[in-house]
Write a protein that holds these residues in place. Structure first.
Motif, mmCIF file in Angstrom:
data_model
loop_
_atom_site.group_PDB
_atom_site.id
_atom_site.type_symbol
_atom_site.label_atom_id
_atom_site.label_comp_id
_atom_site.label_asym_id
_atom_site.label_seq_id
_atom_site.Cartn_x
_atom_site.Cartn_y
_atom_site.Cartn_z
ATOM 1 N N LYS A 148 16.226 26.371 -9.076
ATOM 2 C CA LYS A 148 16.981 27.795 -7.208
ATOM 3 C C LYS A 148 16.187 28.699 -7.138
ATOM 4 O O LYS A 148 16.042 30.198 -8.728
ATOM 5 N N CYS A 149 15.877 29.533 -6.037
ATOM 6 C CA CYS A 149 15.278 30.506 -5.777
ATOM 7 C C CYS A 149 16.140 31.606 -6.190
ATOM 8 O O CYS A 149 17.589 31.639 -6.161
ATOM 9 N N PRO A 150 15.814 32.347 -6.993
ATOM 10 C CA PRO A 150 16.881 33.481 -8.129
ATOM 11 C C PRO A 150 17.347 35.306 -7.013
ATOM 12 O O PRO A 150 18.209 35.719 -7.008
ATOM 13 N N PHE A 151 16.129 35.280 -5.763
ATOM 14 C CA PHE A 151 16.478 36.357 -4.586
ATOM 15 C C PHE A 151 17.219 35.781 -3.684
ATOM 16 O O PHE A 151 18.255 36.888 -2.988
ATOM 17 N N TRP A 152 17.205 34.772 -2.904
ATOM 18 C CA TRP A 152 18.056 34.342 -1.766
ATOM 19 C C TRP A 152 18.203 32.592 -1.551
ATOM 20 O O TRP A 152 17.558 31.991 -2.744
ATOM 21 N N HIS A 153 19.210 32.603 -0.813
ATOM 22 C CA HIS A 153 19.559 30.540 -0.408
ATOM 23 C C HIS A 153 17.765 30.502 0.257
ATOM 24 O O HIS A 153 18.231 30.968 0.730
ATOM 25 N N SER B 106 11.429 21.240 -22.262
ATOM 26 C CA SER B 106 12.173 20.914 -22.693
ATOM 27 C C SER B 106 13.193 20.458 -21.337
ATOM 28 O O SER B 106 14.871 19.525 -22.012
ATOM 29 N N SER B 107 13.555 21.334 -20.052
ATOM 30 C CA SER B 107 15.091 21.473 -18.732
ATOM 31 C C SER B 107 14.442 19.643 -18.167
ATOM 32 O O SER B 107 13.379 19.396 -17.826
ATOM 33 N N ALA B 108 15.550 19.096 -18.139
ATOM 34 C CA ALA B 108 15.852 17.773 -17.288
ATOM 35 C C ALA B 108 15.204 17.262 -15.839
ATOM 36 O O ALA B 108 14.422 16.484 -15.596
ATOM 37 N N ASP B 109 14.913 18.911 -15.551
ATOM 38 C CA ASP B 109 14.347 18.777 -14.031
ATOM 39 C C ASP B 109 12.969 19.229 -14.516
ATOM 40 O O ASP B 109 12.537 19.161 -13.377
ATOM 41 N N ASP C 225 9.328 29.891 -6.924
ATOM 42 C CA ASP C 225 10.513 29.019 -7.017
ATOM 43 C C ASP C 225 11.532 29.750 -5.774
ATOM 44 O O ASP C 225 11.908 28.288 -5.683
ATOM 45 N N CYS C 226 10.806 30.006 -4.746
ATOM 46 C CA CYS C 226 11.883 30.208 -3.841
ATOM 47 C C CYS C 226 10.766 29.484 -2.257
ATOM 48 O O CYS C 226 11.191 29.533 -1.619
ATOM 49 N N VAL C 227 10.069 28.608 -2.526
ATOM 50 C CA VAL C 227 8.677 28.351 -1.975
ATOM 51 C C VAL C 227 9.840 27.009 -2.196
ATOM 52 O O VAL C 227 10.062 25.942 -2.066
ATOM 53 N N CYS D 175 8.147 24.296 0.021
ATOM 54 C CA CYS D 175 7.328 23.492 0.406
ATOM 55 C C CYS D 175 6.990 22.766 -1.007
ATOM 56 O O CYS D 175 6.675 23.765 -2.032
ATOM 57 N N ASP D 176 7.085 21.975 -1.845
ATOM 58 C CA ASP D 176 6.982 21.558 -2.463
ATOM 59 C C ASP D 176 5.827 21.449 -3.815
ATOM 60 O O ASP D 176 5.326 22.020 -4.582
ATOM 61 N N LYS D 177 4.818 21.480 -3.031
ATOM 62 C CA LYS D 177 3.256 21.145 -2.877
ATOM 63 C C LYS D 177 2.951 22.974 -2.804
ATOM 64 O O LYS D 177 2.416 23.141 -3.542
ATOM 65 N N CYS D 178 2.675 23.644 -2.037
ATOM 66 C CA CYS D 178 3.079 24.731 -2.189
ATOM 67 C C CYS D 178 3.623 25.035 -3.237
ATOM 68 O O CYS D 178 3.109 26.582 -3.745
ATOM 69 N N LYS D 179 5.262 25.420 -3.730
ATOM 70 C CA LYS D 179 5.776 25.834 -4.742
ATOM 71 C C LYS D 179 4.855 25.369 -6.160
ATOM 72 O O LYS D 179 4.522 25.960 -7.513
#
Length: 453
Positions: free
Chosen positions: A80-85, A169-172, A374-376, A378-382
């Motif tokens: 999750k983005c830690p700074f804004w929704h 090791s995170s499931a995600d 983590d706030c980007v 677009c997954d590919k850009c992230k």
């Protein structure tokens, strides 16, 4: 009369062609007007670095990054983005990242090189012993352990970690094949990416403190070397990303029965981002900052050369592993012969107390930048944003590690008690440097295209 008209038409055609060529040439001259002479706060020249990269480094790093050891990167794209929704996800299919199926990942990369070398019997015995030990759960924690945890925390915070690294090791966390998910323009644009870079530059990137004197006139207090370096590093990273988006730009072609996506260079987009007339005068300096960022990461690889030469780069494919080690040695030998590396000893060299505070501020700003990725939307850009910031963070960790700092200092495998690189850090270090290398290589293409357009 006919001859006169023909001559006039020919003259107007030639004159018009020359004017168009002249305008194109002027655009190229404007965009690249600062790509000469010494790189800011360094003695190395842009021209020297271009020749080194384009003729020697780029072909080698490109080949290395196609190998299994470097092409698979484990990343958590669901943090999750830690700074804004984050309510501005990119819905375009070209923003999507194709993750790898379990059977597609070389088993040595999944298990880790050291564990993979044990025989099956040894692994089975160790597994049974671990199962017996772990099944008897003891929830008590001694006072000595609690104190130890505090010591560990202080130790971890004292390390030169300049970015947040995903918990593998995170499931995600999932493996991604970088070759199947190239960095390029996906159609992700608008407020979301603007907010990302606005947050980086305005809130986490050092900038001159402006004072207003006598009404509208103003003066800016100059930044210290460390803050100038930070700004150039981020600007160089941003420039590199923009060059890749321009070099592989998404075009939609109407085939009559549907739309087909394809990628090719977009000269107009490159001009828009780097022509001083369309970039508030900042485009040429942004291009020069790319060379500063490249020089810093080049120095980090040079400093880590003794350490990297002891790495196995193990994937359980003996032929490929041998080729990778040879390729690494070849690349490191070329880098080591370069005579004009960045000198990190000039940073944080003042009063020890002030230098420590400045270094902590530098580190915290960069860690915030890595979290912003983590706030980007677009997954590919992230994916590529996270990879490149982690690679830059690894480079900074290398520069300020070891027994000494400066252009002649190194880190090696014998220093593992105080300095280690994980496989993820090595993968991001080389891939991030590879992105910068390709960007500089692409400048020649854009210079040529601008002159011809």
């Amino acid at each position: 009369m006919t001859l006169y008209i023909t001559s006039l038409v020919f003259f107007l055609f030639i004159n018009g062609t020359l004017q168009v060529k002249n305008r194109s040439s002027k655009v190229a001259d404007r965009c690249f007007c600062k790509l000469n002479g010494e790189i800011d706060d360094c003695s190395c020249k842009v021209e020297t670095l271009s020749v080194l990269n384009n003729n020697k480094i780029y072909p080698r790093i490109k080949s290395l990054l196609s190998r299994n050891y470097f092409r698979y990167f484990k990343v958590n794209l669901k943090k999750k983005c830690p700074f804004w929704h984050d309510d501005s996800r990119c819905a375009l299919k070209d923003c999507h990242v194709d993750t790898c199926k379990e059977e597609e990942i070389p088993s040595a990369i999944k298990k880790g090189s050291s564990a993979y070398r044990y025989s099956e019997e040894a692994q089975k015995e160790e597994s049974c012993a671990e199962e017996k030990e772990l099944s008897a759960l003891n929830t008590t924690i001694s006072d000595e352990s609690i104190q130890a945890f505090k010591d560990w925390k202080e130790h971890d915070e004292s390390q030169d970690l300049f970015c947040d690294i995903d918990d593998e090791s995170s499931a995600d966390s999932e493996y991604v094949d970088l070759l199947l998910n190239p960095e390029r323009y996906t159609g992700y644009k608008g407020e979301s990416p603007h907010r990302i870079w606005r947050s980086i530059y305005q809130e986490n990137c050092f900038k001159p403190q402006t004072e207003y004197i006598y009404g509208p006139s103003k003066s800016s207090s100059p930044l210290c070397l460390e803050k100038r370096a930070f700004h150039r590093l981020i600007s160089g990273l941003h420039t590199s990303i923009n060059i890749h988006l321009c070099a592989d730009y998404l075009y939609q072609e109407n085939l009559g029965y549907g739309m087909k996506a394809h990628w090719k260079p977009n000269v107009a987009e490159f001009q828009k981002r780097f022509d001083p007339q369309t970039s508030n005068g900042e485009g040429p300096q942004r291009l020069k900052n790319l060379f500063f960022t490249y020089l810093v990461e080049l120095r980090a690889i040079a400093k880590a050369a003794p350490y990297l030469q002891e790495e196995d780069f193990f994937t359980a494919d003996s032929d490929e592993d041998k080729d990778v080690r040879q390729g690494i040695d070849d690349l490191l030998n070329i880098i080591s012969t370069f005579p004009d590396h960045f000198d990190e000893s000039k940073l944080f060299a003042g009063n020890p107390n002030e230098a420590k505070l400045l270094k902590d501020e530098f580190r915290n700003h960069f860690r915030n930048v890595s979290r912003i990725m983590d706030c980007v939307g677009c997954d590919k850009c992230k994916l590529w944003g996270k990879l490149q910031t982690q690679g830059m963070g690894t480079a900074l960790k290398i520069l300020f590690s070891g027994d000494d700092i400066g252009p002649d200092s190194t880190v090696n495998a014998q220093q593992k008690k105080h300095f280690q690189l994980t496989r993820s850090e090595i993968v991001t270090l080389f891939n991030a440097f590879g992105r910068l290398s390709k960007s500089i290589h692409s400048l020649e293409m854009f210079k040529s295209l601008l002159s011809k357009s």
